[in-house]
Design a protein around this motif. Structure first.
Motif, PDB file in Angstrom:
ATOM      1  N   GLN A 194       0.786  -1.260  -0.170  1.00 34.33           N
ATOM      2  CA  GLN A 194       0.058   0.006   0.057  1.00 34.33           C
ATOM      3  C   GLN A 194       0.778   1.149   0.017  1.00 34.33           C
ATOM      4  OE1 GLN A 194      -3.552   0.346   0.054  1.00 34.33           O
ATOM      5  NE2 GLN A 194      -2.789   2.470  -0.387  1.00 34.33           N
ATOM      6  N   TRP A 195       0.826   2.045  -0.993  1.00 35.40           N
ATOM      7  CA  TRP A 195       1.454   3.169  -0.944  1.00 35.40           C
ATOM      8  C   TRP A 195       1.196   4.136   0.121  1.00 35.40           C
ATOM      9  CZ3 TRP A 195      -0.473   7.969  -1.892  1.00 35.40           C
ATOM     10  CH2 TRP A 195      -1.984   8.088  -2.585  1.00 35.40           C
ATOM     11  N   SER A 196       2.381   5.048   0.386  1.00 31.52           N
ATOM     12  CA  SER A 196       2.141   5.886   1.386  1.00 31.52           C
ATOM     13  C   SER A 196       2.807   7.303   0.689  1.00 31.52           C
ATOM     14  CB  SER A 196       3.061   6.061   2.606  1.00 31.52           C
ATOM     15  OG  SER A 196       4.295   5.577   2.367  1.00 31.52           O
ATOM     16  N   ALA A 197       2.375   8.396   1.119  1.00 24.59           N
ATOM     17  CA  ALA A 197       2.698   9.727   0.538  1.00 24.59           C
ATOM     18  C   ALA A 197       3.692  10.617   1.451  1.00 24.59           C
ATOM     19  CB  ALA A 197       1.618  10.748   0.020  1.00 24.59           C
ATOM     20  N   HIS A 198       4.636  11.217   0.943  1.00 23.01           N
ATOM     21  CA  HIS A 198       5.482  12.386   1.623  1.00 23.01           C
ATOM     22  C   HIS A 198       5.493  13.512   0.768  1.00 23.01           C
ATOM     23  CE1 HIS A 198       8.729  13.845   4.097  1.00 23.01           C
ATOM     24  NE2 HIS A 198       9.434  13.831   3.006  1.00 23.01           N
ATOM     25  N   ARG A 199       5.437  14.679   1.339  1.00 19.42           N
ATOM     26  CA  ARG A 199       5.607  15.922   0.720  1.00 19.42           C
ATOM     27  C   ARG A 199       6.993  16.493   0.962  1.00 19.42           C
ATOM     28  NH1 ARG A 199       1.081  19.095  -0.903  1.00 19.42           N
ATOM     29  NH2 ARG A 199       2.584  21.021  -1.437  1.00 19.42           N
ATOM     30  N   ALA A 200       7.572  16.994  -0.203  1.00 22.52           N
ATOM     31  CA  ALA A 200       8.877  17.667  -0.228  1.00 22.52           C
ATOM     32  C   ALA A 200       8.916  18.986  -0.948  1.00 22.52           C
ATOM     33  CB  ALA A 200      10.071  16.738  -0.576  1.00 22.52           C
ATOM     34  N   GLY A 201       8.448  20.068  -0.254  1.00 26.15           N
ATOM     35  CA  GLY A 201       8.125  21.332  -0.835  1.00 26.15           C
ATOM     36  C   GLY A 201       6.932  21.017  -1.772  1.00 26.15           C
ATOM     37  N   PRO A 202       6.869  21.514  -2.916  1.00 30.64           N
ATOM     38  CA  PRO A 202       5.910  21.305  -4.005  1.00 30.64           C
ATOM     39  C   PRO A 202       6.026  19.929  -4.586  1.00 30.64           C
ATOM     40  CG  PRO A 202       8.035  22.428  -4.930  1.00 30.64           C
ATOM     41  CD  PRO A 202       8.146  22.430  -3.320  1.00 30.64           C
ATOM     42  N   LEU A 203       6.774  19.064  -4.269  1.00 33.09           N
ATOM     43  CA  LEU A 203       6.879  17.778  -4.807  1.00 33.09           C
ATOM     44  C   LEU A 203       5.973  16.909  -3.793  1.00 33.09           C
ATOM     45  CD1 LEU A 203      10.630  17.559  -5.884  1.00 33.09           C
ATOM     46  CD2 LEU A 203       8.462  18.608  -7.250  1.00 33.09           C
ATOM     47  N   ARG A 204       5.677  15.746  -4.294  1.00 32.87           N
ATOM     48  CA  ARG A 204       5.003  14.656  -3.646  1.00 32.87           C
ATOM     49  C   ARG A 204       5.734  13.390  -4.212  1.00 32.87           C
ATOM     50  NH1 ARG A 204      -1.054  14.911  -4.043  1.00 32.87           N
ATOM     51  NH2 ARG A 204      -0.904  15.979  -2.298  1.00 32.87           N
ATOM     52  N   LEU A 205       6.080  12.566  -2.952  1.00 33.10           N
ATOM     53  CA  LEU A 205       6.793  11.265  -3.373  1.00 33.10           C
ATOM     54  C   LEU A 205       5.736  10.238  -2.746  1.00 33.10           C
ATOM     55  CD1 LEU A 205      10.352  12.197  -1.905  1.00 33.10           C
ATOM     56  CD2 LEU A 205       9.544  12.504  -4.135  1.00 33.10           C
ATOM     57  N   LEU A 206       5.551   9.318  -3.597  1.00 35.59           N
ATOM     58  CA  LEU A 206       4.500   8.223  -3.176  1.00 35.59           C
ATOM     59  C   LEU A 206       5.559   6.823  -3.245  1.00 35.59           C
ATOM     60  CD1 LEU A 206       1.766   8.913  -5.655  1.00 35.59           C
ATOM     61  CD2 LEU A 206       2.030   9.756  -3.374  1.00 35.59           C
ATOM     62  N   MET A 207       5.376   6.100  -1.982  1.00 34.46           N
ATOM     63  CA  MET A 207       6.511   4.982  -1.661  1.00 34.46           C
ATOM     64  C   MET A 207       5.592   3.608  -1.516  1.00 34.46           C
ATOM     65  SD  MET A 207       8.607   7.446   0.635  1.00 34.46           S
ATOM     66  CE  MET A 207       6.915   8.007   1.348  1.00 34.46           C
ATOM     67  N   TRP A 208       6.260   2.767  -2.133  1.00 37.59           N
ATOM     68  CA  TRP A 208       5.713   1.394  -1.667  1.00 37.59           C
ATOM     69  C   TRP A 208       6.867   0.318  -1.679  1.00 37.59           C
ATOM     70  CZ3 TRP A 208       4.662   3.968  -5.972  1.00 37.59           C
ATOM     71  CH2 TRP A 208       4.929   3.250  -7.567  1.00 37.59           C
ATOM     72  N   ARG A 209       6.848  -0.976  -1.497  1.00 40.52           N
ATOM     73  CA  ARG A 209       7.740  -2.106  -1.446  1.00 40.52           C
ATOM     74  C   ARG A 209       6.869  -3.352  -1.921  1.00 40.52           C
ATOM     75  NH1 ARG A 209       9.265  -0.128   3.394  1.00 40.52           N
ATOM     76  NH2 ARG A 209       8.367  -1.982   4.306  1.00 40.52           N
ATOM     77  N   ALA A 210       7.195  -3.784  -2.793  1.00 39.24           N
ATOM     78  CA  ALA A 210       6.766  -5.257  -3.361  1.00 39.24           C
ATOM     79  C   ALA A 210       7.582  -6.158  -4.028  1.00 39.24           C
ATOM     80  CB  ALA A 210       5.715  -4.803  -4.362  1.00 39.24           C
ATOM     81  N   ARG A 211       7.604  -7.395  -3.589  1.00 37.23           N
ATOM     82  CA  ARG A 211       8.623  -8.505  -4.292  1.00 37.23           C
ATOM     83  C   ARG A 211       9.986  -8.086  -4.274  1.00 37.23           C
ATOM     84  NH1 ARG A 211       3.545  -8.609  -6.806  1.00 37.23           N
ATOM     85  NH2 ARG A 211       4.379  -6.693  -8.307  1.00 37.23           N
ATOM     86  N   GLY A 212      10.759  -7.676  -3.259  1.00 36.91           N
ATOM     87  CA  GLY A 212      11.972  -7.294  -3.065  1.00 36.91           C
ATOM     88  C   GLY A 212      12.240  -5.975  -3.921  1.00 36.91           C
ATOM     89  N   THR A 213      11.401  -5.205  -4.091  1.00 36.61           N
ATOM     90  CA  THR A 213      11.614  -4.000  -4.772  1.00 36.61           C
ATOM     91  C   THR A 213      11.152  -2.832  -4.181  1.00 36.61           C
ATOM     92  OG1 THR A 213      12.032  -4.888  -6.953  1.00 36.61           O
ATOM     93  CG2 THR A 213      11.651  -2.620  -7.029  1.00 36.61           C
TER      94      THR A 213
END
Length: 239
Positions: A194-213
């Motif tokens: 399940q992805w999670s979001a993180h704000r870095a100023g005007p940018l948005r980072l969406l992160m997740w992990r699956a099958r060793g990646t």
């Protein structure tokens, strides 16, 4: 009545005769064979014949005879200790190699922070790059983001640390915004599909992990279809 030795001893076999002739039979068994031969003088002629034959073989093939004699000797305590020591050294070497392999995997896997920083840098570079510098089809896209209004531009490998790298994939939204997807190894990390979001100023980072990646999708927070693309990546397997 001929003497046949104690009743509890087994009868003399042909293998005993051969071993006695070779001189490899010792101890109580050799004494038992001697008592047996004492009552059978005719057997001594066969023993002498075997011994002459063995002598001729040793004269003709001295190296093979020495090897056979060493193989026939019983294993002594020092030999057993040496064998155990060799096994212990081999086991310790295997453990050391496994430790080195695990250490290399640990340092070659980019952390989440390293991958986030690399995604921000890759996005800044992509926003400043000319369209002709990013030919479509330079790499195979891991996800189809066309339902989110994004087309694939290209990709390749990028360095994210002294010993680690990641795969970079570049997309473009329908309104011309560049979006970067980074993929790094995460063999030692558990899945977090399940992805999670993180704000870095005007940018948005969406992160997740699956099958060793480990995945990071980076773009401007106002980019149309950004979170829809993350949904497509986490709800469907990669191509």
């Amino acid at each position: 009545m001929k003497f046949r030795g104690p009743l509890h001893q087994p009868p003399v076999s042909e293998a005993d005769i051969q071993a006695y002739s070779d001189g490899t039979l010792a101890g109580a068994r050799a004494a038992h064979v001697r008592r047996y031969l004492a009552g059978r003088p005719g057997e001594w002629h066969r023993i002498l014949f075997y011994r002459r034959l063995n002598a001729q073989i040793r004269d003709a093939f001295p190296e093979h005879a020495d090897q056979a004699a060493r193989a026939a000797q019983p294993r002594t305590a020092p030999a057993r200790r040496a064998r155990v020591l060799r096994y212990a050294i081999a086991f310790a070497a295997a453990l050391a190699l496994a430790g080195v392999a695990l250490a290399w995997v640990a340092v070659s896997e980019p952390s989440q922070q390293m991958l986030n920083n690399a995604a921000v840098m890759a996005l800044m570079e992509a926003e400043n790059a000319r369209p002709e510098a990013l030919p479509e089809g330079a790499a195979r896209p891991p996800f189809d983001f066309r339902p989110a209004g994004m087309r694939f531009l290209g990709g390749g490998e990028v360095r994210v640390g002294p010993f680690s790298s990641a795969q970079r994939y570049l997309y473009e939204s329908s309104d011309g915004q560049r979006v970067v997807l980074l993929a790094g190894r995460a063999w030692l990390a558990s899945d977090a599909p399940q992805w999670s979001a993180h704000r870095a100023g005007p940018l948005r980072l969406l992160m997740w992990r699956a099958r060793g990646t480990r995945w990071v999708l980076a773009g401007d927070a106002r980019t149309r279809g950004l979170m829809r693309a993350a949904d497509l990546a986490t709800l469907a397997p990669p191509h």
